[in-house]
Write a protein that holds these residues in place. Structure first.
Motif, mmCIF file in Angstrom:
data_model
loop_
_atom_site.group_PDB
_atom_site.id
_atom_site.type_symbol
_atom_site.label_atom_id
_atom_site.label_comp_id
_atom_site.label_asym_id
_atom_site.label_seq_id
_atom_site.Cartn_x
_atom_site.Cartn_y
_atom_site.Cartn_z
ATOM 1 N N HIS A 109 0.855 -1.183 0.000
ATOM 2 C CA HIS A 109 0.000 0.000 0.000
ATOM 3 C C HIS A 109 0.896 1.239 0.000
ATOM 4 O O HIS A 109 2.040 1.180 0.422
ATOM 5 C CB HIS A 109 -0.907 0.052 1.241
ATOM 6 N N ALA A 110 0.354 2.336 -0.439
ATOM 7 C CA ALA A 110 1.098 3.599 -0.441
ATOM 8 C C ALA A 110 0.232 4.673 0.195
ATOM 9 O O ALA A 110 -0.989 4.661 0.056
ATOM 10 C CB ALA A 110 1.462 4.012 -1.863
ATOM 11 N N GLU A 111 0.872 5.574 0.898
ATOM 12 C CA GLU A 111 0.158 6.702 1.496
ATOM 13 C C GLU A 111 0.340 7.905 0.585
ATOM 14 O O GLU A 111 1.449 8.216 0.161
ATOM 15 C CB GLU A 111 0.733 7.015 2.880
ATOM 16 N N TRP A 112 -0.746 8.549 0.266
ATOM 17 C CA TRP A 112 -0.716 9.723 -0.599
ATOM 18 C C TRP A 112 -1.235 10.908 0.183
ATOM 19 O O TRP A 112 -2.117 10.781 1.020
ATOM 20 C CB TRP A 112 -1.610 9.503 -1.824
#
Length: 149
Positions: free
Chosen positions: A130-133
């Protein structure tokens, strides 16, 4: 091993920025962190802590409280902490630790973090792949009112 006086000027403490899995130690080359020593990794079995040796005297309760009341100094530490955590997060799943998480030495850090290993593993499983934006929106400055009433 005998306990060292944490306020002695030559006593080192271990500052922990984050706990990761699969981190590349080269990701921290050249990062200043919060102290004079190099940011480095500390193996914790299948986990790795991102740490730095710091002067214990710089983190006594009295000194840290003074730092908290100095906005510029607090910002400097917060930005340095964030920079190291961000460098770790770029290359692997990372659990950031709170600002100024300190242990008396590497062995104490290993012991303390090992007690929380299952929590770290749980969080790392949840955030893997997952990536945090983030999005920042800037409003234009209001134009000067040049009219005279």
């Amino acid at each position: 091993m005998t306990e060292r006086d944490p306020e002695a000027s030559d006593t080192q403490a271990t500052y922990v920025f984050a706990v990761c899995r699969g981190v590349n130690p080269a990701a921290f080359t050249g990062l200043p962190g919060v102290g004079d020593e190099e940011v480095r990794t500390l193996p914790l079995g299948t986990l790795t802590a991102v740490v730095q040796s710091v002067e214990a005297a710089d983190f006594t309760e009295e000194v840290w409280q003074g730092r908290l009341s100095d906005q510029l100094e607090l910002e400097r530490y917060a930005r340095a902490h964030h920079e190291v955590v961000s460098a770790a997060a770029v290359c692997c799943p990372t659990v950031p630790l709170p600002l100024a998480t300190l242990y008396l030495d590497d062995e104490r850090a290993r012991q303390g973090l090992a007690e929380e290993a299952e929590r770290f593993h749980s969080v790392l499983r949840r955030i893997a792949h997952h990536a945090e934006w983030g999005v920042k929106v800037y409003a234009p400055a209001e134009p000067a009112n040049d009219t005279v009433a």
